[in-house]
Structure formats: structure tokens, C-alpha cells
Design a protein around this motif. Structure first.
Motif, PDB file in Angstrom:
ATOM      1  N   LEU A  42      71.424  34.005  61.386  1.00 28.83           N
ATOM      2  CA  LEU A  42      70.837  35.135  61.298  1.00 28.83           C
ATOM      3  C   LEU A  42      71.545  36.128  62.216  1.00 28.83           C
ATOM      4  CD1 LEU A  42      68.278  36.711  60.658  1.00 28.83           C
ATOM      5  CD2 LEU A  42      67.156  36.031  62.759  1.00 28.83           C
ATOM      6  N   ARG A  43      72.244  35.575  63.444  1.00 31.92           N
ATOM      7  CA  ARG A  43      72.982  36.472  64.203  1.00 31.92           C
ATOM      8  C   ARG A  43      74.133  36.968  63.230  1.00 31.92           C
ATOM      9  NH1 ARG A  43      72.067  32.711  68.256  1.00 31.92           N
ATOM     10  NH2 ARG A  43      73.941  31.699  67.792  1.00 31.92           N
ATOM     11  N   ALA A  44      74.885  36.044  62.578  1.00 34.41           N
ATOM     12  CA  ALA A  44      75.688  36.466  61.855  1.00 34.41           C
ATOM     13  C   ALA A  44      75.482  37.391  60.567  1.00 34.41           C
ATOM     14  CB  ALA A  44      76.551  35.079  61.063  1.00 34.41           C
ATOM     15  N   VAL A  45      74.499  37.084  60.152  1.00 34.64           N
ATOM     16  CA  VAL A  45      74.236  38.101  58.719  1.00 34.64           C
ATOM     17  C   VAL A  45      73.833  39.421  59.468  1.00 34.64           C
ATOM     18  CG1 VAL A  45      72.225  38.486  57.055  1.00 34.64           C
ATOM     19  CG2 VAL A  45      73.172  36.190  57.363  1.00 34.64           C
ATOM     20  N   ARG A  46      73.097  39.669  60.531  1.00 36.30           N
ATOM     21  CA  ARG A  46      72.945  40.865  61.144  1.00 36.30           C
ATOM     22  C   ARG A  46      74.049  41.474  62.127  1.00 36.30           C
ATOM     23  NH1 ARG A  46      66.949  39.515  64.006  1.00 36.30           N
ATOM     24  NH2 ARG A  46      65.826  39.428  61.855  1.00 36.30           N
ATOM     25  N   GLY A  47      75.145  40.743  62.018  1.00 35.33           N
ATOM     26  CA  GLY A  47      76.285  41.045  63.007  1.00 35.33           C
ATOM     27  C   GLY A  47      77.273  42.125  62.543  1.00 35.33           C
ATOM     28  N   GLY A  48      77.475  42.459  61.155  1.00 37.35           N
ATOM     29  CA  GLY A  48      78.362  43.390  60.611  1.00 37.35           C
ATOM     30  C   GLY A  48      79.068  42.661  59.549  1.00 37.35           C
ATOM     31  N   ALA A  64      82.331  41.873  59.240  1.00 38.85           N
ATOM     32  CA  ALA A  64      83.054  40.719  59.654  1.00 38.85           C
ATOM     33  C   ALA A  64      82.312  39.422  59.725  1.00 38.85           C
ATOM     34  CB  ALA A  64      83.907  41.160  60.952  1.00 38.85           C
ATOM     35  N   THR A  65      81.288  39.496  60.415  1.00 39.14           N
ATOM     36  CA  THR A  65      80.522  38.214  60.406  1.00 39.14           C
ATOM     37  C   THR A  65      79.868  37.696  59.297  1.00 39.14           C
ATOM     38  OG1 THR A  65      78.786  39.577  61.217  1.00 39.14           O
ATOM     39  CG2 THR A  65      79.926  38.393  63.065  1.00 39.14           C
ATOM     40  N   ARG A  66      79.421  38.960  58.329  1.00 42.23           N
ATOM     41  CA  ARG A  66      79.017  38.319  57.024  1.00 42.23           C
ATOM     42  C   ARG A  66      80.012  37.905  56.295  1.00 42.23           C
ATOM     43  NH1 ARG A  66      75.690  42.962  58.089  1.00 42.23           N
ATOM     44  NH2 ARG A  66      76.948  44.457  56.993  1.00 42.23           N
ATOM     45  N   ALA A  67      81.265  38.149  56.554  1.00 42.03           N
ATOM     46  CA  ALA A  67      82.357  37.738  55.734  1.00 42.03           C
ATOM     47  C   ALA A  67      82.470  36.232  56.261  1.00 42.03           C
ATOM     48  CB  ALA A  67      83.890  38.541  56.047  1.00 42.03           C
ATOM     49  N   GLY A  68      82.308  36.001  57.508  1.00 44.42           N
ATOM     50  CA  GLY A  68      82.478  34.621  57.982  1.00 44.42           C
ATOM     51  C   GLY A  68      81.478  33.594  57.208  1.00 44.42           C
ATOM     52  N   VAL A  69      80.341  34.068  57.188  1.00 42.83           N
ATOM     53  CA  VAL A  69      79.370  33.334  56.330  1.00 42.83           C
ATOM     54  C   VAL A  69      79.855  33.162  54.954  1.00 42.83           C
ATOM     55  CG1 VAL A  69      76.728  33.476  55.294  1.00 42.83           C
ATOM     56  CG2 VAL A  69      77.350  34.538  57.624  1.00 42.83           C
ATOM     57  N   ARG A  70      80.522  33.950  54.372  1.00 42.98           N
ATOM     58  CA  ARG A  70      80.741  33.762  52.830  1.00 42.98           C
ATOM     59  C   ARG A  70      81.867  32.764  53.018  1.00 42.98           C
ATOM     60  NH1 ARG A  70      79.913  39.436  52.769  1.00 42.98           N
ATOM     61  NH2 ARG A  70      82.208  39.795  53.040  1.00 42.98           N
ATOM     62  N   ALA A  71      82.834  32.867  53.920  1.00 40.37           N
ATOM     63  CA  ALA A  71      83.837  32.159  54.057  1.00 40.37           C
ATOM     64  C   ALA A  71      83.628  30.554  54.310  1.00 40.37           C
ATOM     65  CB  ALA A  71      84.856  32.426  55.181  1.00 40.37           C
ATOM     66  N   ALA A  72      82.233  30.248  55.025  1.00 39.92           N
ATOM     67  CA  ALA A  72      81.811  29.016  55.379  1.00 39.92           C
ATOM     68  C   ALA A  72      81.555  28.261  54.097  1.00 39.92           C
ATOM     69  CB  ALA A  72      80.724  29.144  56.553  1.00 39.92           C
ATOM     70  N   LEU A  73      80.852  28.915  53.295  1.00 41.65           N
ATOM     71  CA  LEU A  73      80.351  28.316  51.832  1.00 41.65           C
ATOM     72  C   LEU A  73      81.048  27.275  51.441  1.00 41.65           C
ATOM     73  CD1 LEU A  73      78.425  31.411  50.516  1.00 41.65           C
ATOM     74  CD2 LEU A  73      77.293  29.662  52.036  1.00 41.65           C
ATOM     75  N   PRO A  74      82.165  27.341  51.081  1.00 38.40           N
ATOM     76  CA  PRO A  74      82.909  26.510  50.317  1.00 38.40           C
ATOM     77  C   PRO A  74      83.262  25.000  51.022  1.00 38.40           C
ATOM     78  CG  PRO A  74      84.143  28.625  50.072  1.00 38.40           C
ATOM     79  CD  PRO A  74      83.183  28.750  51.126  1.00 38.40           C
ATOM     80  N   ASP A  75      82.763  25.001  52.241  1.00 41.68           N
ATOM     81  CA  ASP A  75      83.010  23.787  53.220  1.00 41.68           C
ATOM     82  C   ASP A  75      81.636  23.353  53.663  1.00 41.68           C
ATOM     83  OD1 ASP A  75      85.959  23.538  53.467  1.00 41.68           O
ATOM     84  OD2 ASP A  75      85.782  25.594  53.956  1.00 41.68           O
ATOM     85  N   LEU A  76      80.415  24.020  53.024  1.00 45.41           N
ATOM     86  CA  LEU A  76      79.104  23.636  53.682  1.00 45.41           C
ATOM     87  C   LEU A  76      78.878  22.077  53.225  1.00 45.41           C
ATOM     88  CD1 LEU A  76      76.521  24.437  55.016  1.00 45.41           C
ATOM     89  CD2 LEU A  76      75.700  25.426  52.919  1.00 45.41           C
ATOM     90  N   ALA A  77      79.308  21.831  52.029  1.00 45.59           N
ATOM     91  CA  ALA A  77      78.947  20.428  51.462  1.00 45.59           C
ATOM     92  C   ALA A  77      79.610  19.406  52.497  1.00 45.59           C
ATOM     93  CB  ALA A  77      79.299  20.146  50.252  1.00 45.59           C
ATOM     94  N   ALA A  78      80.879  19.515  52.865  1.00 43.82           N
ATOM     95  CA  ALA A  78      81.206  18.738  53.726  1.00 43.82           C
ATOM     96  C   ALA A  78      80.910  18.584  55.158  1.00 43.82           C
ATOM     97  CB  ALA A  78      83.107  19.159  53.903  1.00 43.82           C
ATOM     98  N   ALA A  79      80.537  19.916  55.604  1.00 44.25           N
ATOM     99  CA  ALA A  79      79.816  19.944  57.031  1.00 44.25           C
ATOM    100  C   ALA A  79      78.658  19.036  57.089  1.00 44.25           C
ATOM    101  CB  ALA A  79      79.690  21.431  57.369  1.00 44.25           C
TER     102      ALA A  79
END
Length: 298
Positions: free
Chosen positions: A256-262, A264-279
Motif C-alpha cells: 500500500l505504501r508503495a502504490v501510494r508513494g509515487g 518511482a515506488t509504483r515502478a518498483g511494484v511492477r518490477a517485483a511482479l516477474p519475481d513474485l512466484a520465486a519469492a
């Protein structure tokens, strides 16, 4: 805040010169990618055998290192695996104590031996965090300015303030504890690779301590990402670490903090998605006492 006088920076050795090994208990593991010139300038400063793990450089790094530093054990990787390269380097190291450095950092004379002495005298310590001095002006790293005042409980006999994190390019690890905790993984990669490892070390009962008398020089490369890219990368790492080790309510708050952060942080959320299954496959929530330590820092 520390009042210790900064250790003066030693002059770089002449080209081709090899400084004497400072302590037979230590190996220096360096990771690098496409920073040939910075790397060639820093490798000659290391006072221990060096394992260099190259993250798929295409700028001639490998050939240049072979010519200028033939003693360096070079491990060339075909691809960029981020901080997991350090784990590969630790596996190659022949010593129980391993000091990390980047292509733009090196340990001050005497500090490798000082950190090794701490690890040798305290079997419960897995990581010694050095005092990091930044740039030619030797400015104290902002995080290191806070570490002497760590609020975490300090067990009797602990050789310094106890931490729940560290700066990888200025830390020495106990090889066995590092590898038992999984080292730096290939999910988070870089930056922010220290957090998951620190949580797992705390879960295992190992300590991370700060030592003001151990010094690392860090001259950040001018070829670094812009601030927005850095924020996105740190956000990605924090989210993937949370998925691997923290309760779902904590993961939700971080998201939630990342989505609301702006942007750059929303770009970080998108960048995390390809590795979500491994996490998710690596998910193992840390125990209550480790979560309590993390709350103290928050």
C-alpha cells in the motif's frame, strides 16, 4: 554519534604493485559489472586474496583484470545475477572470514585483521559492519552515523551495537553462517539484498555488530542510476523480501505504501511482479522474536 577520528585513506599502490596480505584468515570477494576503470583502480588496494565475480560485463573487464591483476581469482558469469554474485564468490573462498567490496570500495589498512579478530573471538557474530567513509572527503555514511545508537538489545559480551541489517560493500561475514543462511539470493538480487539475509541470520541466533574501529572507504562510481531508478529498485527489493519473510499484513502495508508513494515506488511494484512466484516459493515467515526486533527499528 561516533567521535572517532576517520582513518586516513592510504595512497593507491603503484600500477602492478601487490599490497601484502594482511590476515591469512580473510578473503575479499568483489562483485562488478561494466565498471572496468573503477575496478582496476580499486583491486590493487585489497590486502587479501581476491575473488572477483564479474556479472556479465561486456566492457573488457575480464581481459583487463587478467593483465593488470593476475593474482585475482576471476569468476566470469554469463549474465548479471546481482548480489547473488557475492554468494558465488563466498563459495569459492578458501577462508572462513570473507570481506565484501564493490568495484568502488576497499578496506582501510588494518581493518581486515581487526574485523577478523572480532569474528574469531565471538563465535555468535556472523557479520561485522565497518564504518564506511564516502568519497575523497571521507564523509561518514549516513547509515553508519546512526548505527552506534542502535535500539536493539545488546547481549552481554557482544562486541558492538547489534544490528538487523548491514551495508554489503562494507561488511565481513563468517562464511559458514553466511552460507547456512542462504547468502544473498537470486530473487532480490540488488539493491537491498542485505535485509532477507539479516532476518535469517537473526532467526538462526547469529549477531550482526557494528565496529567503529573497522573502516571501509567507498568512492561511489559516477555511473550510477538516477534517483528514481534507485527508489524503484529499492522498492522492488523490499517487497520481494517482505513476501519471502514477513507476515501477510506487513506485506500488505508495504504494498500500500508503495502504490501510494509515487511513480518511482509504483515502478518498483511492477518490477517485483516477474519475481513474485520465486519469492512465494521461498516464503518462510520469521519467528516472533525477530519480528519484534524489526518493530523496534520501525
Amino acid at each position: 554519534m561516533s567521535t572517532t577520528v576517520p582513518a586516513p585513506e592510504a595512497a593507491a599502490p603503484p600500477a602492478g604493485a601487490v599490497p601484502p596480505d594482511e590476515d591469512p584468515r580473510v578473503t575479499v570477494v568483489v562483485m562488478s559489472r561494466n565498471r572496468r576503470d573503477e575496478l582496476l583502480g580499486s583491486l590493487g588496494r585489497h590486502r587479501a586474496p581476491v575473488v572477483l565475480v564479474d556479472n556479465g560485463s561486456d566492457d573488457g573487464t575480464a581481459d583487463a583484470v587478467h593483465r593488470a591483476h593476475p593474482r585475482v581469482q576471476l569468476v566470469p558469469l554469463p549474465d548479471n545475477v546481482g548480489a547473488h554474485a557475492r554468494t558465488i564468490g563466498v563459495r569459492r573462498a578458501a577462508t572462513e572470514f570473507v570481506a565484501f567490496a564493490d568495484d568502488d570500495s576497499w578496506w582501510a589498512p588494518g581493518s581486515l585483521a581487526a574485523a577478523a579478530d572480532v569474528l574469531a573471538a565471538h563465535p555468535d557474530v556472523a557479520v561485522v559492519q565497518a564504518r564506511v567513509l564516502v568519497g575523497p572527503e571521507e564523509r561518514l555514511d549516513g547509515l553508519c552515523a546512526q548505527l552506534p545508537d542502535s535500539p536493539l538489545p545488546r547481549p552481554a559480551g557482544a562486541p558492538g551495537p547489534v544490528l538487523l541489517g548491514f551495508i554489503a560493500c562494507g561488511a565481513m561475514v563468517r562464511r559458514s553462517a553466511f552460507l547456512a543462511a542462504g547468502g544473498f539470493d537470486d530473487v532480490v538480487r540488488f539493491p537491498g539484498e542485505e535485509e532477507r539475509l539479516a532476518l535469517d541470520l537473526a532467526t538462526a541466533g547469529s549477531l550482526i555488530v557494528y565496529r567503529d574501529d573497522v573502516v571501509v572507504h567507498h568512492h561511489p562510481s559516477p555511473r550510477r542510476h538516477d534517483r528514481a531508478a534507485r527508489v524503484a529498485a529499492v522498492t522492488r527489493s523490499a517487497l520481494l523480501t517482505a513476501v519471502q519473510r514477513l507476515p501477510w499484513t506487513w506485506v500488505g502495508r508495504a504494498l500500500l505504501r508503495a502504490v501510494r508513494g509515487g511513480p518511482a515506488t509504483r515502478a518498483g511494484v511492477r518490477a517485483a511482479l516477474p519475481d513474485l512466484a520465486a519469492a512465494l516459493r521461498a516464503r518462510r515467515v520469521v519467528p516472533p522474536h525477530v519480528r519484534a526486533l524489526r518493530r523496534m527499528l520501525e
